[in-house]
Structure formats: C-alpha cells, structure tokens
Design a protein around this motif. Sequence first.
Motif: not given
Length: 414
Positions: A1-6, A150-152, A178-183
């Motif tokens: 997900m780090n690459e996606q965030l970038i 998330l869906r809303t 869309k990834d709601t994890s703490h990480e």
Amino acid sequence: MNEQLIKIGQRAQKAANQLALLSTSQKNEALNRMADALEKATNKILAANQEDMAKATELPAKFRDRLLLNQERINQMADELRHVAMLQDPTTKIDRGWINKDGLQIIQQRIPLGVIAIIYEARPNVTSGASALTFKSGNAVILRGGKEALRTNEATVNVLRQVLVELGLPADAIQLVKDTSHEVAQKLMELNRYVDVIIPRGSQRLIQAVVEHATVPVIETGAGNCHVYVDRDADLQKATPIIINAKVQRPSVCNAAEKLLVHRDVAKEYLPVVIKALREQGVEVRGDARVCAIVNDVNPATAEDWDTEYNDLIMAVKVVDSLDEAVEQINEHGTHHSESIITENGARGREFQRRVNSAVVYVNASTRFTDGGEFGFGAEIGISTQKLHARGPMGLDQLTTIKYEITGNGQVRK
C-alpha cells in the motif's frame, strides 16, 4: 500500500498544480454541479450508507448518529457546496502591497497550501464539506475516513470526481484512501514529500494519535470539553435555554457543552431548576460535593469527569466561588474549544472572553454556534484549537498561505 499511497500523493500534487491555475468561475461551476450531482445520487448514497449502518450495529448511538445519512442531510451537504461556491475565492486576495526603499514592488498574495490530507471518523458530511473547501481554495485533498463510513464515502467521492471528469478538471483533486487500516494511516502521516499538511477530525484519541505520530505538519482540530459558566449576575431565565441547547441539541458533536459551572451566589436557587430541566431532556447529571449537597440525588462526579468529553447526554456540574475559579477550571480542564458565560454584567463578560484560553468564547449564547456554517464560512474543515496559523472554525482563508511576488526594474542589492 505504500506504493499506492505514493501514487495517490503524486496524483494529488499534480492536481494541486492544475488547481492553482483555475479561475474562480471554473471552481464555482464545478461546486454547483457537484451539489446537483449529490442530490441526483441521493438514492445511491443512501443505499451505501445503509450498508455502512447495517455493519455498525455495535457502535454507540452517538457514533451511529454521526454516520447516518438521510434525505435532509444530503440536501444539507449539497447546500454547503453551493454556499462555498458563493464565497469569495481566497486565492484572489492580495493581503497588502508596497514599494520598498529600492523601488521594488512587493505584493503579499494568498495561495493554496497545496495537498491537504484529512483523517477523520464516521462523518460522511466531512467528505463533501472538506472537498468543497479544499477545491475552492485551490488545494488537492486526500481523504482517509473511518472504516465504518467507507461505502458512504466512496459513493460520495465517486459523485464528486465524476463532475470533475465531465468538466475536464483534475479528478485527482479529490481522492479517497480506501484502505482504512492503522498502518496505512501511519504511512499517510509520513508522506512529507507529497502532503503539505494533515488535518485530523474526530475523537481526542484520533487527534492525539495524529499529532504524536505524524511527520507531516498537523493542524490540530479539537476535542470539545466545552463549558458554560453561570455568573452571579446571570439572567437565570435566559441561562436555562442556552444550557439545554448547548448540551442537548446534538450531544455527539464537539461543540456540545459537557460541563456546567455555577457561581455560589446563585447555586442554591438555580441548581434545582437547571438540573430538573436537564433531566427532563434525558441528561445524566454528575456533580461535585457542593452540587450534591444542594441536589442530593445527583451522582458524584469523579476527578476524571472534569477532563472527559462525553459526546453523550451526560453533564458534570460544579459550584465555583468566583470568575477567577471558573476561568482556572476551564483553562486547566478544557480542550481550548468553546466556552460560554451567562451574565448581565458586561465588564465581567468581556473579562471572561479575554482570560479564557479557548478558540471561541461566548457571552450569553450557546456553544453550539461554533461551526463554520454558522460563522458564514459555508462549511468547515475542522475547528482548530491550536494557536499557529489557524484557530477556531477553519474555512477557506485558513486553507491558504502567502507568497511574496516582487517586481523590479534591474535592481541589485548593494
């Protein structure tokens, strides 16, 4: 997900550069189209919200209230966008201009902050309101809402982005993580290369987590341990409706009053009246020893109560001996959000406003007015309780910074 965030950050940065070149009329047209699109997509958004609500049955009632959307709330979201469209574009403002001793023309110009990330909890209206304010002020926004919504949030963001696509504007001005994890939230807080500022909205725990762990600059929005102080010169008939409104109208929000301070000179007369009124509204009252001595069936307050933001139909009540003690209690235990004094003594009201260290301080009015919409900002990104850059409800102006544009005619420094 780090690459996606970038990649999200890179797209936001590119969109922010494009937004800075848009005219006010382009931005206003987009906002009005977004408002219309939200209303047209009501059924789709409500269906998504019902899915979120169905999975949120274990949440406390106060969180479910924040999460819930209905026709009226979607109409309010759309109206916020239209209101923001009507407001002055802050990026057209020149704060000041002058010519210095060397003949240089210096202009202090308002410009967008750039890329703003917002981490928030189960409040779908934040999704549209924050998008409107960031877009109008020329900023790209990265939204990271809570998993409960998330869906809303996804349905809402899709509607807003589609309008931008149809108008040929950068859709990546509004992006949802869309990834709601703490990480992933932690990685977003460390995205210094692409994010200019991060704004947390939600519980005190969420806000403090962002403040403590972010490497991106943070604008701290506030939990609301708000107080109402009934002065010895208060109009007691005026006081009760203010207190009831501040506590009861919407107890789950940050500008609801959580504490009531009453001057000793009016305590014996007034406490039975106001406690009865609060209980009739379903409020659980907790009191210090002096309150319990006057109304003997009040639950004793603990030391923890004075620092607690309930977000619920609970209020702690304390008798104080003076304005000094009231101010000391508020400054020590409050969250620097919103406080109110009820008094007919104008000098004492002004003194309270000067001495209380909070973003918004009222005389003879409910704390529930601390809201960007009520202040005429159209909407708000949050209510800042810090002192740097912005304080109180944050509207368009607070989402800009300054640039100095200087024009010369061959000057060199000697």
